[in-house]
Design a protein around this motif. Structure first.
Motif, short mmCIF file in Angstrom:
data_model
loop_
_atom_site.label_atom_id
_atom_site.label_comp_id
_atom_site.label_asym_id
_atom_site.label_seq_id
_atom_site.Cartn_x
_atom_site.Cartn_y
_atom_site.Cartn_z
N LEU A 67 0.83 -1.22 0.00
CA LEU A 67 0.00 0.00 0.00
C LEU A 67 0.86 1.26 0.00
O LEU A 67 0.46 2.31 -0.50
N THR A 68 2.11 1.15 0.55
CA THR A 68 2.97 2.35 0.55
C THR A 68 3.36 2.75 -0.87
O THR A 68 3.59 3.93 -1.13
N PHE A 69 3.40 1.80 -1.79
CA PHE A 69 3.69 2.16 -3.17
C PHE A 69 2.56 3.04 -3.72
O PHE A 69 2.79 4.04 -4.38
N ASP A 70 1.32 2.68 -3.37
CA ASP A 70 0.18 3.54 -3.76
C ASP A 70 0.34 4.92 -3.13
O ASP A 70 0.11 5.95 -3.76
N ALA A 71 0.75 4.91 -1.85
CA ALA A 71 0.86 6.19 -1.13
C ALA A 71 1.85 7.12 -1.82
O ALA A 71 1.54 8.29 -2.08
N TYR A 72 3.04 6.60 -2.16
CA TYR A 72 4.03 7.45 -2.84
C TYR A 72 3.46 7.97 -4.17
O TYR A 72 3.62 9.15 -4.51
N GLY A 73 2.77 7.09 -4.90
CA GLY A 73 2.18 7.53 -6.18
C GLY A 73 1.12 8.60 -5.97
O GLY A 73 1.06 9.60 -6.69
N ASP A 74 0.28 8.41 -4.94
CA ASP A 74 -0.79 9.37 -4.69
C ASP A 74 -0.25 10.71 -4.19
O ASP A 74 -0.80 11.77 -4.51
N TRP A 75 0.85 10.69 -3.43
CA TRP A 75 1.46 11.96 -3.01
C TRP A 75 2.02 12.70 -4.22
O TRP A 75 1.89 13.92 -4.34
N ALA A 76 2.62 11.94 -5.15
CA ALA A 76 3.17 12.59 -6.36
C ALA A 76 2.03 13.22 -7.16
O ALA A 76 2.15 14.36 -7.64
N ASP A 77 0.90 12.52 -7.26
CA ASP A 77 -0.26 13.08 -7.99
C ASP A 77 -0.78 14.33 -7.27
O ASP A 77 -1.14 15.33 -7.92
#
Ligand SMILES: Cc1cc2nc3c(=O)[nH]c(=O)nc-3n(C[C@H](O)[C@H](O)[C@H](O)COP(=O)(O)OP(=O)(O)OC[C@H]3O[C@@H](n4cnc5c(N)ncnc54)[C@H](O)[C@@H]3O)c2cc1C
Length: 390
Positions: A67-77
């Protein structure tokens, strides 16, 4: 006063980090959204204020690491949408002293399972690279280079700004005072200014979660604790800049965590899960001297150059018994969704927003959320033993 028809697609109750992220995501998808906050936007009575929060890959289960991979992607977005840098990469150190209460194997295996690069270091290697720290011999240290700091209050405000930019109607000083599930006729949310009828309601009310869940006879076994963070003033702040010192977590009982200098010449540190249980409306804002002494004593031995404590701030944790999130529909009330971060949700706030918007619009997400269901045994069975140290 009741209303006789659905007036909005979604009412989001609570505009801390999770609710603001959800309101933004929903409004950006063209939904009509009303966001309700009982206090002022940006207030300091909940869990999303102050300067900094940790974003990291290092977690105790593969599910969270994934889920942290999603988190990094969502922060970048979010950074792209807000036109603002929000993620400061500083690297992260997880320290496991001999006999640590939190097993390093969980972190090693979980990161390895998801191929997250990390280094395992011994005391001498840490001393060579980061001489600021004093560690007992035999300490196992994991270093993960992507660990980062995200700004709590500033990021929450950015999500509120984006929500409004996409047409969300955010109302502060407007508490939801009641909730009524009318099945096909929608959900009615009572406020001091009248009722609002919505297709879906998303509750991101953290420490106050059971106030409205009680109306649905669906309260959760939550514990709210009064936590405090302290800022220390190192005599040589240049030794504590992010280029020279990563953020860190001491994985033992008691457990502590801290940051390099971030926006000011102080280092911030705190005990994790050290506070007393409180009622969110009866809690003190005065720092606890005893707990400050415990932390200062730890810092004097562990980070001797950190200097004297200059100020402390209080904040609320709201914990499930297993410290896993509560994320999903209220059993028997599919139109009412809950998002609760179990006192480690800030790093996932943009992700919570995206997933809750998925659930509110399509009823499903591409992410397996079964571990966070509201009807899981840890939230429904009696006498579940608490496991907050993760
Ligand atoms: C000291 C501290 C350090 C932390 N460090 C980290 C970290 O490093 N990394 C990390 O990932 N997480 C961390 N966390 C956890 C993280 O900050 C929280 O999980 C997250 O902020 C929760 O956000 P929220 O929006 O759910 O809660 P909140 O910000 O508390 O928002 C809930 C909102 O709901 C409102 N509300 C409640 N009831 C009603 C109602 N009836 N009507 C209208 N409004 C209502 C409240 O006023 C409040 O604004 C930390 C938390 C604390 C306290």
């Amino acid at each position: 006063m009741t209303v006789d028809s659905v007036s909005v697609d979604v009412v989001v109750v609570g505009l801390g980090a999770l609710g603001s992220a959800t309101a933004y995501q929903l409004a950006a998808r063209g939904c009509s959204v009303v966001g309700l906050e009982q206090f002022a936007l940006g207030h300091e009575r909940g869990a999303s204020h102050d300067s900094s929060r940790i974003l990291r890959h290092s977690y105790h289960t593969p599910g969270y690491v994934r889920l942290t991979f999603d988190a990094y992607g969502d922060w970048a977005d979010l950074e792209a949408a807000a036109g603002e840098a929000l993620v400061t990469t500083v690297g992260g150190l997880d320290f496991f002293p001999p006999g640590a209460a939190i097993p390093p194997a969980d972190y090693v295996e979980s990161m390895s399972a998801l191929a997250v690069p990390f280094e395992q270091l011994d005391t001498a290697q840490v001393r060579d690279r980061w001489p600021q720290f004093r560690l007992p011999d035999g300490t196992v240290t994991l270093y993960q280079e992507r660990a980062a700091i995200v700004p709590a209050a500033r990021a929450t405000a950015a999500m509120q700004r984006l929500a409004r930019r996409h047409g969300a109607d955010l109302r502060d000083w407007c508490p939801a005072t009641g909730l009524c599930d009318l099945a096909d006729a929608g959900v009615e949310v009572m406020t001091p200014n009248g009722a609002i009828r919505a297709r879906r309601v998303v509750l991101c009310t953290d420490a106050w979660a059971n106030r409205l869940l009680g109306d649905l006879d669906a309260t959760l076994p939550l514990t709210t604790t009064l936590e405090q963070v302290t800022y220390f003033a190192p005599p040589r702040p240049a030794d504590f800049v992010p280029e020279l010192m990563p953020l860190w977590i001491w994985m033992d009982d008691p457990s502590f965590y801290g940051f390099p200098c971030y926006g000011e010449q102080t280092v911030k540190a705190a005990e994790d899960c050290g506070g007393p249980a409180v009622d969110p409306d009866q809690r003190s804002f005065e720092p606890d001297a005893e707990r400050l002494a415990l932390l200062a004593d730890f810092m004097a031995g562990f980070l001797p150059g950190s200097g004297a404590a200059v100020r402390s701030k209080t904040c609320l944790y709201t914990l499930t018994p297993d410290r896993d999130f509560a994320l999903g529909a209220v059993p028997g009330h599919e139109a009412v969704l809950v998002g609760l971060g179990a006192a480690h949700g800030f790093k996932f706030a943009p992700t919570f927003g995206r997933l809750l918007a998925d659930l509110a619009t399509t009823g499903e997400t591409g992410t397996d959320l079964s571990a966070f269901r509201l009807d899981r045994p840890a939230l429904t069975e009696a006498d579940v033993s608490l496991s907050w140290l993760v």
